[in-house]
Structure formats: structure tokens, C-alpha cells
Design a protein around this motif. Structure first.
Motif, PDB file in Angstrom:
ATOM      1  N   GLU A  83       0.835  -1.207   0.000  1.00 28.66           N
ATOM      2  CA  GLU A  83       0.000   0.000   0.000  1.00 28.66           C
ATOM      3  C   GLU A  83       0.865   1.251   0.000  1.00 28.66           C
ATOM      4  O   GLU A  83       0.574   2.224  -0.715  1.00 28.66           O
ATOM      5  CB  GLU A  83      -0.925  -0.006   1.208  1.00 28.66           C
ATOM      6  N   GLY A  86       2.036   2.228  -3.291  1.00 32.40           N
ATOM      7  CA  GLY A  86       1.012   2.544  -4.295  1.00 32.40           C
ATOM      8  C   GLY A  86       0.676   1.396  -5.204  1.00 32.40           C
ATOM      9  O   GLY A  86       0.035   1.586  -6.243  1.00 32.40           O
ATOM     10  N   THR A  89      -4.326  -0.887  -3.608  1.00 33.42           N
ATOM     11  CA  THR A  89      -5.263   0.148  -3.170  1.00 33.42           C
ATOM     12  C   THR A  89      -5.813  -0.209  -1.797  1.00 33.42           C
ATOM     13  O   THR A  89      -5.757  -1.369  -1.365  1.00 33.42           O
ATOM     14  CB  THR A  89      -6.420   0.285  -4.178  1.00 33.42           C
ATOM     15  N   ALA A  95      -3.292  -2.336  -8.188  1.00 31.10           N
ATOM     16  CA  ALA A  95      -3.400  -1.240  -9.149  1.00 31.10           C
ATOM     17  C   ALA A  95      -3.348  -1.785 -10.571  1.00 31.10           C
ATOM     18  O   ALA A  95      -2.541  -2.671 -10.886  1.00 31.10           O
ATOM     19  CB  ALA A  95      -2.280  -0.239  -8.917  1.00 31.10           C
TER      20      ALA A  95
END
Length: 690
Positions: A83, A86, A89, A95
Motif C-alpha cells: 500500500e 502505491g 489500493t 493497481a
């Protein structure tokens, strides 16, 4: 620390080729730098989630062992690192660009191994794969468990959504399904979806094999495809090849094909007294009623057969099931109603069946075309055209040959009733081509009857005579059943009248007279035939003509009745009789504003002098009223005074009056000069009459 129980990801595996967007620029390099070394476990977690594993829930065995070996709480640590980078999510979804890149760079063997583990997890929990099975198959995973689930999903969709079923069976093949075992079901789905070529290829490949599985279903599909191709006799051959021992519940469908192609004896044998009773299910009862109804239609009193078919149609509407059928119960019931002089009933049957989706999208065009025929019989030509348009848009496939033939005959019938000679010639050419792609059967007698009349009108009888011979032979093999034979004899009477061949008329008039005791429609046609003969011989009684004309109107043939009364009026020497017959024609033929339809009623029918009145009669810039334009068009078609009178229900004297007045108004010195000036007055409209 973040607890993994708070992160839930739905199993939504996407193959790289299915991802709508590619990874962001340099994402591969960025991800590689982020997921090396101690973050390799994060990579494995993200790959598992990309494949379809979800949190919370079981993870791949290798990943789970790695997590367990790192100590308690390491999963939460992995999630937190993903997380913070990035890559994951907050709702536990990988992602998009990362998921795409992971699945792209991971070895195919590893991805497939993870997918199989995922399938094992679902199986252990007794959880269906759902849409995940489709994604796995499209991604190239060969797994019998995935194939089996796709087959089961296809089976559930087959009788209600054949388009979806066809896709599911194809995906099952990708996952390793047995191509031979699913062939009949795939063919059924393709045929119900309107793809006759695909259905034929599949079923042909299956039926040439030794002991093909699901052979009865395959035979049903093959017979339905042949019927839609306009070759019902070949469908009957399929059932004969299948043999009585393998027919089972398909016996009634075989009877429909056999009777339609003229084989009454074999059809009756299917309903022998020692035959096992049909299953009490809704569908089995529907099929049994369909077969018995069509067999009953061959009896002298066909009312019971029509009732059986209407019941069968209602039951199939309620079932909402799409089956491979040579003809739907609704189409058969509508055909029987049309042959029985009940176009209103036929229209109701077709409307209800189309609204209920009887037969699926592939059956809709035929229902709309039969609805159009019902409207045409009732002289509602605009409604007929609307239904033809509905038929052409009913699904994304062109009309099958059987329906193309019916549609082309409808165009011929509409043009003939409109008095549109150029349109009739154009429609005739289309119909002639359509005849080359279809064969004669019992359920196509209405269009063949229309083409018989049009051929006489255009002096093209030689073009259709071989087909008509086949039709008469077919009726003879079936024992000349009144329901089916009477309208065809009436078409032959009309053709003989147009050809001015009384000798050709005699056998058909005699057949109608013989059937009059069994068929009210035959009695009406017999009276109308006698009236026509007396009118053409100019020895008619107005009472007889009016009775015959109104009789035709009473069996849904208002245009035919009006035409008979109009012809008699044009040949009447007595003004009172002429006005009476013109009034009868006006009553039977709805008013219409389009020129040349024969719908206008002359002033004489109201006991007024022959003058133009009413808003529709205001002259245009050329000085011609709408009525005079009607007459002008017919003059340019080369019609005589009498033919003009018969076309628009005025007397020959009134037609002569209109032409004389136009000649004076346009300053024409002779007939050639009048024709030239009429072409100028009508403008572009006159081109169709040159």
C-alpha cells in the motif's frame, strides 16, 4: 499495523490482453526496483491477487509457507508495504498497471499453476467459479473443472439465452471441453441465435461420426436449419434417418416436418395407439400438442387442430424456452388461421408470440412476416409494411431463405393490391430470385398462391408452373385437406380469370364446390368464383355479386371483395345497380389518400353528378385535381376506360369524362399530345409510368 482481515479483493482475474489500459510509462522498471530482494514476497502476493486470490482467504501454498516462515504478522507487513508503494489500493485491489505488468512478465507456467490452485480453492469451498471461469478459459487455462463449469452454465442458458450459451460452450472448448460431447448443444445455441451456417457446420461434423452423442438433439437442430433454409423435406429426411427407435420426444417435430413435406402416412404412424404417452412436463405437452394439431389440420374439420396449436403456442410462450423447431406452434397456428380466413386471429397469435419471445430472436422475423400477411389480407397495407420492417430489424442476421421468400411474396401482394405496376415488376423479380433458394412445402402455400396470381397478371406463368405442379402433388399426397387446399384453389381461380382461361378455372371451381360442405371458406370462394365468371361474361345479378363480395370481406379478404364489386360496377348498364355496387366496394375497401390504390370512391356512389368534390380534389398548379392525377397515372400506364374504372371503382363513362376534361384543361390536341402533357403535369411521378 494493518490487519489483513480488513483487505478484501474480489476474484477478478484479468489476462493482460483484456486489460483496457496498459501500464504507465517505465512502470516495469519502477516495479522491478520496488519488488526485488526482501520485497519479493510482496511481488508474490500481488501476483496471487492479480490471478484472482482474495483477502481475506486462502493464499497459494508456496506463498503461505513463505509467510509462515517469516513469523506472525508478516502478511500485514506485506500488505502495508504494497500500500505504501502505491501498488495495492486500500480496498485490497492491485493497481491496474501493476496487475497488467505482473501478468505480462510472469512465466505462463507459473500463472497457470496459480490459476489451478485458485480453482482448487473454489472447489474445496464448494464455491462456483462464476465469471472467473470465463476469464480463466479466455486466458488460456486448460482445466477440466473450468470446462465443466462453463458447460453447466451453457446448459442453463441454452433454452433462454442461446447467444450467451454459444459463448460459454466456446469458452468451455478453450478450457479443454470435449468437442464431440458438446457439439449438439453448440449447434442448438448457434441455430437459435440465427447463425445457421455455424449450426450446420457443427451438426454435419457430428452426424457423420459413428454413434454420435446427443444424436436426437442434433437431428432436431439439423431439421430446424433445413426448414429455415426453405428445404423442409430435407429436415424430414433427417428424422427418417434417425429412425422411430431414436425419435423419443422429437416425434411431434418429425410429424411437423413429414406432413409439411407431404408424407402423411409416416406422420400418422408416429401417433399410433401403442406409442408411449408423452411426459407430463410443459415442454413435452407443448410438442405433443403441436404434432397432433398439425396432423388434425388434415381432417375435414380442422377447428380442433387450430385449437391444439393455439394451446401449444400459449404454453411455449409461458415456458419462455427456445427449442430447435421446424416451425414454431405460433407460426403453424397463424398459418392455419390465415388459411381459414381468420387474419385477425392470426395477427393476435403472432403478436403474442413475438412479445413472449417464442422461438427466440431467430423466430421473430417469421412471426412479423405472418403478422404482415394478416394485415395485407385485411387491406391494411401500411401496417403490413411496418411489420415487414420489423421483420428486417428483428435480429442482426439477414432473413433466412424461407423468410426471404415469404417477404418477397408479401412485396408482390402489396404492389398488386396497390395497382403499382412498376413496383409489382420489381417485387416479382425479387420473388423469382427467392424461389431459387427454397422448395415447396405445405407451410409455404400462401406465398406460392400469391405468386400464382401475380404470374398470371404479368403473363409469367411459365416461371412458376413447375413449383405449382409440386404444390398440387403435395396436396394430393396429403389427401387434398380442405384447410390447406381451399385457398390455393382460390388463387388458381383468380389466376385463370386473369389469364381469361375458363377451362383452367373449371377444376378449381369444382374443387371449391366439393369442399363447400366441409369448409365455410370454400363456400365463400365458390360463390365468389361463380360471381366473377358472370361478371366477366356481363350476365351477372347485382344481388349475387354483392353477396359474394361481402362474403369475401367477411373472411378477411376485403380488397378481393371490393375488387369484385368494382369490376361489376364498371360493367353495369343500370345506374342504380352501378351505384349500389360502388357503394359495396367503398364499404369493403378502406379510404386511402395514396394515388393508384383503388381506394377512392366516386361521386356517383353518393347519387351525385360525376364531379370532383372534397378537399382531396383541389387542383394543383397544373390544374389537375387529385382524382384527375389518379386517372392520369392510369392513362400513362396504358389503361382503357374500363380498366381505369375497375382500378379506382368508377364507371368507364366517368373515366372518359375525367380524361376529356383534362384534355380541355391542358389544351391537348390529340392522345399523343395529351400523354406528353400529362407527363409534364405529373413531373417526376410520370417516370414510373413511361
Amino acid at each position: 499495523m494493518v490487519s489483513y482481515q480488513s483487505h478484501v479483493q474480489k476474484p477478478a482475474f484479468r489476462h493482460p490482453e483484456q486489460e483496457p489500459q496498459g501500464p504507465a510509462p517505465h512502470s516495469a522498471e519502477l516495479m522491478a526496483s520496488q519488488l526485488e530482494g526482501e520485497n519479493g514476497a510482496v511481488r508474490e502476493l500481488l501476483l496471487a491477487l492479480s490471478v484472482g486470490f482474495a483477502l481475506p482467504g486462502p493464499l497459494p501454498a508456496e506463498l503461505q509457507r513463505r509467510i509462515d516462515g517469516d513469523g506472525a504478522g508478516s502478511l500485514d507487513a506485506l500488505i502495508q508495504r504494497a500500500e505504501s508503494s502505491g501498488l495495492l489500493t486500500p480496498d485490497g485491489t492491485v493497481a491496474g498497471p501493476v496487475q497488467h505488468e505482473l501478468l505480462t512478465v510472469a512465466p505462463t507456467t507459473k500463472v497457470h499453476a496459480l490459476q489451478r490452485e485458485l480453482v482448487t480453492v473454489y472447489a474445496a469451498n464448494g464455491q462456483p467459479l462464476g465469471d472467473l471461469a470465463r476469464e480463466l478459459a479466455r486466458a488460456g487455462l486448460a482445466d477440466t473443472r473450468v470446462a465443466a463449469e462453463l458447460e453447466r452454465s451453457g446448459d442453463k442458458a441454452l433454452e433462454h439465452d442461446p447467444g450467451l450459451a454459444y459463448q460459454l460452450y466456446d469458452e468451455a472448448l478453450l478450457a479443454g471441453s470435449d468437442e464431440k460431447a458438446t457439439a449438439a448443444r453448440r449447434a442448438q445455441a448457434a441455430a437459435a441465435n440465427g447463425d445457421l451456417d455455424a449450426a450446420a457446420r457443427i451438426v454435419d461434423t457430428l452426424l457423420v461420426q459413428k454413434d454420435p452423442p446427443d444424436v436426437r438433439r442434433a437431428a432436431d437442430v439439423a431439421a430446424a436449419v433445413w426448414a429455415q433454409r426453405g428445404m423442409l423435406g430435407r429436415g424430414a429426411d433427417v428424422y427418417r434417418w434417425l429412425g422411430p427407435s431414436r425419435l423419443g420426444p422429437s416425434g411431434p417435430l418429425a410429424a411437423v416436418a413429414l406432413i409439411g413435406s407431404g408424407n402423411r402416412a409416416d406422420a400418422e404412424a408416429l401417433f399410433r395407439a401403442d406409442a408411449p404417452p408423452a411426459s407430463p412436463t410443459l415442454l413435452a405437452t407443448t410438442l405433443a400438442q403441436t404434432g397432433k394439431g398439425i396432423l388434425q389440420s388434415l381432417a375435414g374439420d380442422s377447428h380442433q387442430g387450430l385449437q391444439m396449436l393455439i394451446h401449444a403456442s400459449d404454453m411455449l410462450n409461458a415456458a419462455g424456452t427456445v427449442l430447435p423447431l421446424p416451425e414454431t406452434p405460433a407460426a403453424l397456428a397463424a398459418l392455419m388461421a390465415l388459411h381459414n380466413g381468420e387474419p385477425n386471429l392470426a395477427e393476435t397469435i403472432c403478436r403474442s408470440a413475438a412479445a413472449s419471445g417464442q422461438g427466440g430472436d431467430a423466430a421473430k422475423p417469421r412471426l412479423f412476416l405472418l403478422k404482415a400477411w394478416s394485415a395485407m389480407m385485411q387491406d391494411r397495407l401500411d401496417d403490413a409494411r411496418l411489420s415487414i420492417n420489423e421483420a428486417s430489424k428483428a435480429n442482426h442476421w439477414p432473413l433466412v431463405p424461407r423468410d426471404e421468400f415469404l417477404c418477397s411474396a408479401l412485396e408482390v401482394g402489396i404492389a398488386r393490391r396497390n395497382g403499382d405496376v412498376p413496383g409489382l415488376i420489381k417485387a416479382w423479380e425479387r420473388a423469382r430470385e427467392a424461389t431459387l433458394h427454397t422448395a415447396v412445402d405445405l407451410y409455404s402455400l400462401l406465398p406460392w398462391g400469391e405468386l400464382m396470381i401475380a404470374a398470371a397478371r404479368l403473363r409469367e406463368g411459365r416461371r412458376v408452373s413447375p413449383y405449382l405442379d409440386e404444390a398440387w402433388n403435395l396436396l394430393e399426397r396429403l389427401g387434398d385437406p380442405p384447410l390447406w387446399a381451399v385457398p390455393f384453389h382460390w388463387s388458381a381461380v383468380q389466376a385463370a380469370l386473369l389469364n381469361e382461361r375458363p377451362a383452367d378455372l373449371a377444376p378449381h371451381a369444382a374443387a371449391l364446390a366439393r369442399a363447400a360442405g366441409q369448409s365455410h371458406l370454400a363456400a365463400v370462394f365458390a360463390a365468389a368464383g361463380r360471381a366473377w365468371v358472370t361478371v366477366l361474361a356481363e350476365r351477372f345479378h347485382p344481388d349475387d355479386v354483392e353477396t359474394a363480395a361481402r362474403g369475401l370481406g367477411g373472411v378477411g379478404m376485403r380488397w378481393e371483395g371490393a375488387r369484385l364489386a368494382g369490376h361489376a360496377a364498371a360493367r353495369s348498364d343500370d345506374r342504380k345497380d352501378m351505384v349500389r355496387l360502388l357503394s359495396c366496394a367503398r364499404d369493403l375497401h378502406p379510404q386511402a389518400s395514396s394515388a393508384g390504390t383503388g381506394a377512392s370512391v366516386p361521386a356517383e356512389s353518393r347519387n351525385a353528378p360525376p364531379a370532383d368534390t372534397g378537399n382531396a380534389m383541389h387542383p394543383d398548379g397544373a390544374g389537375l385535381s387529385e382524382r384527375e392525377k389518379e386517372v392520369a397515372r392510369l392513362v400513362l400506364d396504358g389503361k382503357t376506360y374500363r380498366e381505369i374504372g375497375e382500378a379506382i371503382y368508377i364507371s368507364p363513362r366517368t373515366a372518359e369524362h375525367h380524361i376529356a376534361r383534362m384534355r380541355r384543361r391542358l389544351g391537348a390536341e390529340n392522345r399523343s399530345d395529351l400523354l406528353a402533357k400529362l407527363r409534364v403535369a405529373l413531373g417526376p411521378e410520370s417516370q414510373a409510368h413511361d
